[in-house]
Design an enzyme around this catalytic site. Sequence first.
Site, PDB file in Angstrom:
ATOM      1  N   ARG A  36     107.351 -21.482 -60.875  1.00 55.18           N
ATOM      2  CA  ARG A  36     107.723 -20.239 -60.196  1.00 55.18           C
ATOM      3  C   ARG A  36     109.244 -20.159 -60.056  1.00 55.18           C
ATOM      4  NH1 ARG A  36     107.813 -18.575 -54.611  1.00 55.18           N
ATOM      5  NH2 ARG A  36     107.643 -20.773 -54.048  1.00 55.18           N
ATOM      6  N   ASN A  46     113.404 -25.574 -61.483  1.00 53.21           N
ATOM      7  CA  ASN A  46     112.659 -25.979 -62.673  1.00 53.21           C
ATOM      8  C   ASN A  46     113.482 -25.981 -63.955  1.00 53.21           C
ATOM      9  OD1 ASN A  46     110.024 -26.377 -61.458  1.00 53.21           O
ATOM     10  ND2 ASN A  46     110.015 -24.171 -61.113  1.00 53.21           N
ATOM     11  N   ARG A  95     102.884 -14.932 -64.934  1.00 50.51           N
ATOM     12  CA  ARG A  95     102.000 -14.860 -63.779  1.00 50.51           C
ATOM     13  C   ARG A  95     102.294 -13.617 -62.945  1.00 50.51           C
ATOM     14  NH1 ARG A  95     103.886 -20.380 -60.921  1.00 50.51           N
ATOM     15  NH2 ARG A  95     102.389 -19.834 -59.307  1.00 50.51           N
ATOM     16  N   SER A 104     101.222 -18.923 -52.176  1.00 48.30           N
ATOM     17  CA  SER A 104     100.276 -19.121 -53.287  1.00 48.30           C
ATOM     18  C   SER A 104     100.100 -20.610 -53.569  1.00 48.30           C
ATOM     19  CB  SER A 104     100.782 -18.420 -54.549  1.00 48.30           C
ATOM     20  OG  SER A 104     100.917 -17.035 -54.346  1.00 48.30           O
ATOM     21  N   SER A 106      98.638 -23.861 -56.146  1.00 43.89           N
ATOM     22  CA  SER A 106      98.541 -24.187 -57.574  1.00 43.89           C
ATOM     23  C   SER A 106      97.202 -23.707 -58.128  1.00 43.89           C
ATOM     24  CB  SER A 106      98.680 -25.696 -57.783  1.00 43.89           C
ATOM     25  OG  SER A 106      99.960 -26.142 -57.407  1.00 43.89           O
ATOM     26  N   GLN A 127     103.063 -31.329 -63.310  1.00 41.59           N
ATOM     27  CA  GLN A 127     104.111 -30.872 -62.406  1.00 41.59           C
ATOM     28  C   GLN A 127     105.477 -30.928 -63.087  1.00 41.59           C
ATOM     29  OE1 GLN A 127     103.202 -29.637 -59.312  1.00 41.59           O
ATOM     30  NE2 GLN A 127     101.167 -29.984 -60.136  1.00 41.59           N
ATOM     31  N   ARG A 185     100.566 -60.445 -40.649  1.00 42.94           N
ATOM     32  CA  ARG A 185     101.320 -59.546 -41.534  1.00 42.94           C
ATOM     33  C   ARG A 185     101.435 -60.174 -42.931  1.00 42.94           C
ATOM     34  NH1 ARG A 185     105.042 -55.437 -40.288  1.00 42.94           N
ATOM     35  NH2 ARG A 185     106.544 -55.017 -41.967  1.00 42.94           N
TER      36      ARG A 185
END
Length: 419
Positions: A36, A46, A95, A104, A106, A127, A185
């Site tokens: 997007r 992106n 889209r 929105s 995925s 991704q 631990r």
Amino acid sequence: MAAANRPSSSAATGLPQQSGDAERPSAHMAALILARGGSKGIPLKNIKLLAGVPLIGWVLRAALDSGVFQSVWVSTDHDEIEKVAKQFGAQVHRRSSEVSKDSSTSLDAIVEFLQYHDEVDIVGNIQATSPCLHPTDLIRVAKMIREDGFDSVFSVVRRHQFRWSEIKKGVCEVTKPQNLNPAKRPRRQDWDGELYENGSFYFAKRSLIDKGYLQGGKMAYYEMRAEHSVDIDVDIDWPIAEQRVLRFGYFGKETLKEVKLLVCTIDGCLTTGHIYVSEDGKEVLSYDVRDAVGIQLLQRRGVEVRLISERNCSPKTLSAMKLGCTAEVGVADKLPVVEKWRTELNLCWKEVAYLGNEASDVECLKKAGMSAVPADGCPAAQKATNYICKCNGGRGAVREFAEHIFLLMEKVNSAGKKP
């Protein structure tokens, strides 16, 4: 499968159960990267350059080179992202605004994509923010879907982190351990750790997505190597991610070799492309001292640096730069000249690096083992290269590319030392 990336199936409690039959080999598997344009954290994240490559380019390269997808798609609402996606060889689904909102999901975008593509049987939702993804991971996951009969497979990473219960402000309580006994631990090497989704990819069959799920049916996780699990959400991640990508990223099918020759275009790379002419007709060029230092550093590392230009640059001007480089000017067709230099030095093209900025540099950029284009280089040149500099020509691009070459040469040398 190796422990570093072993799959595991688990029952999907409360989720629809599928048959789990092996998918027919002819089933159409599509890679789908959701990109997007309205990223809130980093504008146009992106396609922001990461180690000289648009962020989305790293996963597109891995998806295309894996060879397991019948189609590779980018779903976007932005013209610039569409342009970059097509440059890398992906198809684009525009889209709608309905699935491009901040709210929105995925799944919303994937469902819309499938409404327009009846041919798709399996979706590999990758991704864009996972730049260290490798084709080998995608090949193994495709096999899990096609041959092992899983309905959905998602990526995870193993972490060794102790968790404690959160105490809200103003509440008088004490924290409690969630996954350890403080009295015993464990040492890191004595504890297997826990698996966390790393968000790199989610594969699912269409029949599952049609029911509103990306994870369900006969499920499996795919464990990725920790060094490949890079996810970029905020600006502070960027410099760290660049170092990780340069060390652990996927750079293409061709094996990197140590660079022995750098060919640099003069006008627009070594210089800004501006020419100053005096009253008596003499031309004056300017260059950045940083670029001169970059050339010197390459030469000290044993890299031959040569200059080339379409224009008939003055020999006296080039000599005055005192760069110690062989230069050839007035070259209309650069490829034969670089081919001659390569043969003369007994090198293969993988050992040649090329810095160019014009359409006339495209063939050399494509052939060189490493190539780069300044930030202000022409679109044709930028499309042909595998590294776009942050600096403009004549403003540090040569030095930047030199540093990039050094980093990749370290990658080559470290790979050669592995048993």
